[in-house]
Design a protein around this motif. Structure first.
Motif, short mmCIF file in Angstrom:
data_model
loop_
_atom_site.label_atom_id
_atom_site.label_comp_id
_atom_site.label_asym_id
_atom_site.label_seq_id
_atom_site.Cartn_x
_atom_site.Cartn_y
_atom_site.Cartn_z
N GLU A 108 1.12 4.23 -2.82
CA GLU A 108 0.80 5.62 -2.28
C GLU A 108 1.94 6.55 -2.75
O GLU A 108 1.73 7.63 -3.37
CB GLU A 108 0.45 5.53 -1.01
CG GLU A 108 -0.97 5.12 -0.42
CD GLU A 108 -1.02 5.00 1.01
OE1 GLU A 108 -0.10 5.10 1.79
OE2 GLU A 108 -2.05 4.84 1.44
N ASP A 109 2.90 6.04 -2.86
CA ASP A 109 4.13 6.72 -3.16
C ASP A 109 4.26 6.97 -4.47
O ASP A 109 4.67 8.28 -4.91
CB ASP A 109 5.68 6.04 -2.63
CG ASP A 109 5.68 6.08 -1.18
OD1 ASP A 109 5.23 7.05 -0.42
OD2 ASP A 109 6.68 5.51 -0.66
N ILE A 147 1.75 7.63 -6.69
CA ILE A 147 0.65 8.39 -6.76
C ILE A 147 1.25 9.84 -6.22
O ILE A 147 1.18 10.76 -7.10
CB ILE A 147 -0.52 8.11 -6.16
CG1 ILE A 147 -1.41 6.79 -6.75
CG2 ILE A 147 -1.53 9.24 -5.89
CD1 ILE A 147 -2.43 6.24 -6.03
N THR A 148 1.68 9.80 -5.09
CA THR A 148 2.21 11.11 -4.51
C THR A 148 3.47 11.84 -5.14
O THR A 148 3.35 12.95 -5.56
CB THR A 148 2.74 10.85 -2.84
OG1 THR A 148 1.50 10.25 -2.28
CG2 THR A 148 3.11 12.02 -2.37
N ASP A 208 -5.26 6.68 -8.83
CA ASP A 208 -6.50 6.64 -7.58
C ASP A 208 -6.07 5.44 -6.77
O ASP A 208 -5.73 4.40 -7.40
CB ASP A 208 -7.89 6.61 -8.39
CG ASP A 208 -8.88 6.67 -7.34
OD1 ASP A 208 -8.50 7.40 -6.19
OD2 ASP A 208 -9.76 6.42 -7.57
N PHE A 209 -6.09 5.40 -5.53
CA PHE A 209 -6.05 4.42 -4.61
C PHE A 209 -7.09 4.32 -3.32
O PHE A 209 -7.37 5.36 -2.87
CB PHE A 209 -4.58 4.72 -4.04
CG PHE A 209 -4.32 3.74 -2.81
CD1 PHE A 209 -3.57 2.54 -2.97
CD2 PHE A 209 -4.68 3.88 -1.51
CE1 PHE A 209 -3.26 1.74 -2.04
CE2 PHE A 209 -4.73 3.14 -0.31
CZ PHE A 209 -3.80 1.97 -0.97
N SER A 210 -7.89 3.36 -3.56
CA SER A 210 -9.06 3.29 -2.63
C SER A 210 -8.75 1.93 -1.52
O SER A 210 -8.80 0.92 -2.04
CB SER A 210 -10.41 3.30 -3.20
OG SER A 210 -10.73 4.15 -3.92
N ARG A 211 -8.46 2.32 -0.24
CA ARG A 211 -8.22 1.22 0.73
C ARG A 211 -9.59 0.82 1.32
O ARG A 211 -10.42 1.58 1.69
CB ARG A 211 -7.29 1.80 1.78
CG ARG A 211 -7.16 0.59 2.73
CD ARG A 211 -5.99 1.26 3.81
NE ARG A 211 -6.69 1.97 4.63
CZ ARG A 211 -6.24 2.22 5.81
NH1 ARG A 211 -4.88 2.01 6.14
NH2 ARG A 211 -6.89 3.27 6.66
N ILE A 247 -7.14 -0.01 -7.21
CA ILE A 247 -6.23 1.02 -7.68
C ILE A 247 -6.62 1.30 -9.33
O ILE A 247 -7.08 0.35 -9.80
CB ILE A 247 -4.80 0.33 -7.71
CG1 ILE A 247 -4.45 0.20 -6.21
CG2 ILE A 247 -3.81 1.28 -8.37
CD1 ILE A 247 -3.12 -0.75 -6.07
N ARG A 299 0.67 -1.37 -0.03
CA ARG A 299 -0.12 0.19 -0.21
C ARG A 299 0.85 1.35 -0.02
O ARG A 299 0.57 2.09 -0.74
CB ARG A 299 -0.83 0.03 1.32
CG ARG A 299 -1.93 -1.19 0.98
CD ARG A 299 -3.15 -1.02 2.34
NE ARG A 299 -2.57 -1.09 3.58
CZ ARG A 299 -2.46 -2.18 4.42
NH1 ARG A 299 -2.59 -3.24 3.84
NH2 ARG A 299 -1.97 -1.95 5.60
N THR A 300 2.03 1.38 0.76
CA THR A 300 2.87 2.37 0.84
C THR A 300 3.44 2.59 -0.44
O THR A 300 3.84 3.65 -0.90
CB THR A 300 3.93 2.26 2.07
OG1 THR A 300 3.19 2.11 3.28
CG2 THR A 300 4.99 3.32 1.95
#
Length: 124
Positions: free
Chosen positions: A76-77, A79-80, A101-104, A118, A72-73
């Motif tokens: 997210e990285d 995307i960021t 896009d990321f939905s947890r 994702i 997940r990290t």
């Protein structure tokens, strides 16, 4: 469970390997949408016009079940940081683009169990 190789775009046209990601847990639909336009002609028939760009690729939804914190990290990285990535599937097919896009999804009744959805936008 299998994995796909993932690389990050660097300067020029090179990619740097950044490990692997698990294979998504659901089928992937990869769509190409035509830019073909239908025009009604004066005599009532139809004419067709297509721009120089013949099609575009729709975003791809990827579902991953019971993911790790490290996975997940990593997403997210990407995307960021706005990283352009190349995914190489186990079949050898490559998909180049961006995670957008990321939905947890947290199953609150099950401690520390997270699924993720994702969205990946192909750029080439």
């Amino acid at each position: 469970m299998g994995t796909w190789n993932i690389s990050i775009f660097e300067a020029g046209s090179t990619y740097t390997t950044d490990g692997t990601i698990p294979i998504p847990n659901a089928d992937l639909e990869q769509k190409r949408i035509s830019n073909l336009q239908v025009i009604k002609l004066a005599n009532g028939s139809e004419g067709f016009v297509q721009s120089e760009t013949k099609f575009y690729k729709d975003p791809i939804s990827m579902f991953f079940a019971n993911t790790t914190s490290a996975f997940r990290t990593k997403i997210e990285d990407y995307i960021t940081n706005g990283d352009k990535v190349k995914i190489t599937a186990s079949t050898g097919e490559t998909i180049i683009g961006y995670f957008i896009d990321f939905s947890r999804i947290w199953f609150s009744g099950i401690e520390n169990t997270f699924d993720v959805l994702i969205i990946f936008k192909p750029s080439e």
